[in-house]
Enzyme design. Structure first.
Site, PDB file in Angstrom:
ATOM      1  CE  LYS A   1      -4.542  -1.552   1.181  1.00  0.00           C
ATOM      2  NZ  LYS A   1      -5.473  -1.915   2.232  1.00  0.00           N
TER       3      LYS A   1
ATOM      4  NE  ARG B   1      -8.122  -7.820   0.336  1.00  0.00           N
ATOM      5  CZ  ARG B   1      -7.606  -7.118  -0.682  1.00  0.00           C
ATOM      6  NH1 ARG B   1      -6.523  -6.399  -0.498  1.00  0.00           N
ATOM      7  NH2 ARG B   1      -8.179  -7.140  -1.862  1.00  0.00           N
TER       8      ARG B   1
HETATM    9  N1  HH2 Z   1      -7.611  -3.354   0.605  1.00  0.00           N
HETATM   10  C1  HH2 Z   1      -7.916  -3.341  -0.713  1.00  0.00           C
HETATM   11  C2  HH2 Z   1      -9.058  -3.999  -1.180  1.00  0.00           C
HETATM   12  N2  HH2 Z   1      -9.870  -4.687  -0.337  1.00  0.00           N
HETATM   13  N3  HH2 Z   1     -10.389  -5.412   1.846  1.00  0.00           N
HETATM   14  C3  HH2 Z   1     -10.113  -5.434   3.157  1.00  0.00           C
HETATM   15  N4  HH2 Z   1     -10.911  -6.111   4.004  1.00  0.00           N
HETATM   16  N5  HH2 Z   1      -9.003  -4.794   3.676  1.00  0.00           N
HETATM   17  C4  HH2 Z   1      -8.161  -4.096   2.881  1.00  0.00           C
HETATM   18  O1  HH2 Z   1      -7.180  -3.492   3.417  1.00  0.00           O
HETATM   19  C5  HH2 Z   1      -8.418  -4.048   1.474  1.00  0.00           C
HETATM   20  C6  HH2 Z   1      -9.586  -4.732   0.984  1.00  0.00           C
HETATM   21  C7  HH2 Z   1      -7.034  -2.614  -1.665  1.00  0.00           C
HETATM   22  O2  HH2 Z   1      -6.056  -3.439  -2.207  1.00  0.00           O
HETATM   23  P1  HH2 Z   1      -6.131  -4.189  -3.621  1.00  0.00           P
HETATM   24  O3  HH2 Z   1      -7.267  -5.165  -3.654  1.00  0.00           O
HETATM   25  O4  HH2 Z   1      -4.813  -4.782  -3.894  1.00  0.00           O
HETATM   26  O5  HH2 Z   1      -6.315  -3.032  -4.679  1.00  0.00           O
HETATM   27  P2  HH2 Z   1      -7.564  -2.475  -5.472  1.00  0.00           P
HETATM   28  O6  HH2 Z   1      -8.565  -1.994  -4.484  1.00  0.00           O
HETATM   29  O7  HH2 Z   1      -6.955  -1.383  -6.318  1.00  0.00           O
HETATM   30  O8  HH2 Z   1      -8.137  -3.607  -6.298  1.00  0.00           O
END
Ligand code: HH2
Length: 285
Positions: A222, A256
């Site tokens: 992040k 995660r």
């Molecule tokens: N972070 C992201 C997405 N979903 N869900 C939970 N419960 N906690 C988190 O910290 C979280 C989440 C963001 O990361 P990522 O899925 O890699 O990216 P994007 O939202 O751009 O798909």
């Protein structure tokens, strides 16, 4: 923690690893890599082989300012992956990362086991789907929407306000008929938090154990890591592992992550340190 997710009972302090697979063109770190259902399913299998305890499938990026996706498109991205994994005998619980009731319903019908909602059940229709399905749910802290959240990163008492708003999310769940025993809480690193606020929250994340529910934290690759180190997204694994270690020492049960094998190693060492000193502490030392 003690919580059944799909066929598996998650019991004890963990840490348990949720491997991330984003079937999106625009996720901040793996966007465009797993848009094809076969590629996404193969990545889920790879993460299972690396030691993931469950996988999280997402069809909409929630990065700041990401373009919203309509439900039909999100279903088209996610549901074939769930169906393919289940048809192939995938052995891990599958989480669906969505804030939309229709997407959750379709993914659960196809064999998903958990709903991961970054909005903490802001939409009563999603709460109703979760309640009716009787599945566990991740309630994440967020203010506003992914499109507007950066403007809401203003706090007098960061930890106190995040804890109070997570309690409100628990109350929304209870009002919809979702028992507290099925809820996992997540402080939402980077969601309506500046990088400095994210670091401040991470430093005290163990205090959220007082909410009485298992904690999930998502530090993987992040922005706060880039802010601290200058590293671009593709080079943030070492910073991610430092955050994973801090979380485990603070008593966080679920992490995660995109990079499961390295996180597994970091989490194993951190868990041994946690246990050798007699359990999770309020700090990291
Ligand atoms: N972070 C992201 C997405 N979903 N869900 C939970 N419960 N906690 C988190 O910290 C979280 C989440 C963001 O990361 P990522 O899925 O890699 O990216 P994007 O939202 O751009 O798909």
């Amino acid at each position: 923690m003690r919580l059944r997710i799909g066929a598996r009972l998650f019991e004890g302090p963990g840490p348990f690893l949720m491997g991330v697979v984003n079937t999106t063109p625009d996720s901040f770190s793996d966007g465009g890599r797993f848009l094809d259902p076969g590629a996404a399913a193969a990545q889920a299998e790879r993460l299972a082989g690396e030691g993931a305890d469950l996988v999280d499938l997402g069809g909409e990026s929630t990065r700041p300012g990401a373009a919203p996706v309509d439900a039909a498109e999100e279903i088209r991205r996610v549901v074939p992956v769930v169906a393919r994994l289940r048809a192939g005998g995938f052995r891990l619980p599958i989480s669906v990362d969505t804030r939309k009731a229709e997407v959750a319903r379709a993914a659960l019908d196809a064999g998903a086991d958990l709903v991961n909602d970054v909005t903490g059940l802001a939409d009563p229709a999603l709460a109703a789907v979760v309640a009716a399905a009787g599945v566990p749910v991740v309630l994440q802290h967020l203010r506003g929407t992914p499109a507007t959240m950066d403007a809401h990163a203003r706090y007098q008492d960061l930890l106190g306000e995040v804890a109070a708003e997570l309690r409100q999310a628990l109350a929304r769940a209870a009002a919809a008929g979702i028992p507290e025993e099925r809820v996992i809480l997540d402080p939402g690193l980077g969601f309506a938090k500046t990088p400095d606020q994210t670091v401040a929250l991470l430093a005290r994340v163990g205090e959220l154990r007082a909410l009485g529910r298992p904690l999930l934290v998502g530090p993987s690759r992040k922005r706060f890591i880039g802010h601290l180190t200058g590293a671009p997204v593709e080079d943030r694994l070492p910073g991610t592992l430092a955050a994973v270690t801090a979380c485990v020492l603070a008593g966080v049960e679920l992490l995660r992550v995109h990079d499961v094998a390295p996180a597994r190693q970091a989490a194993a060492v951190a868990a041994a340190l946690r246990d050798a000193r007699g359990g999770a502490g309020p700090g990291f030392g």
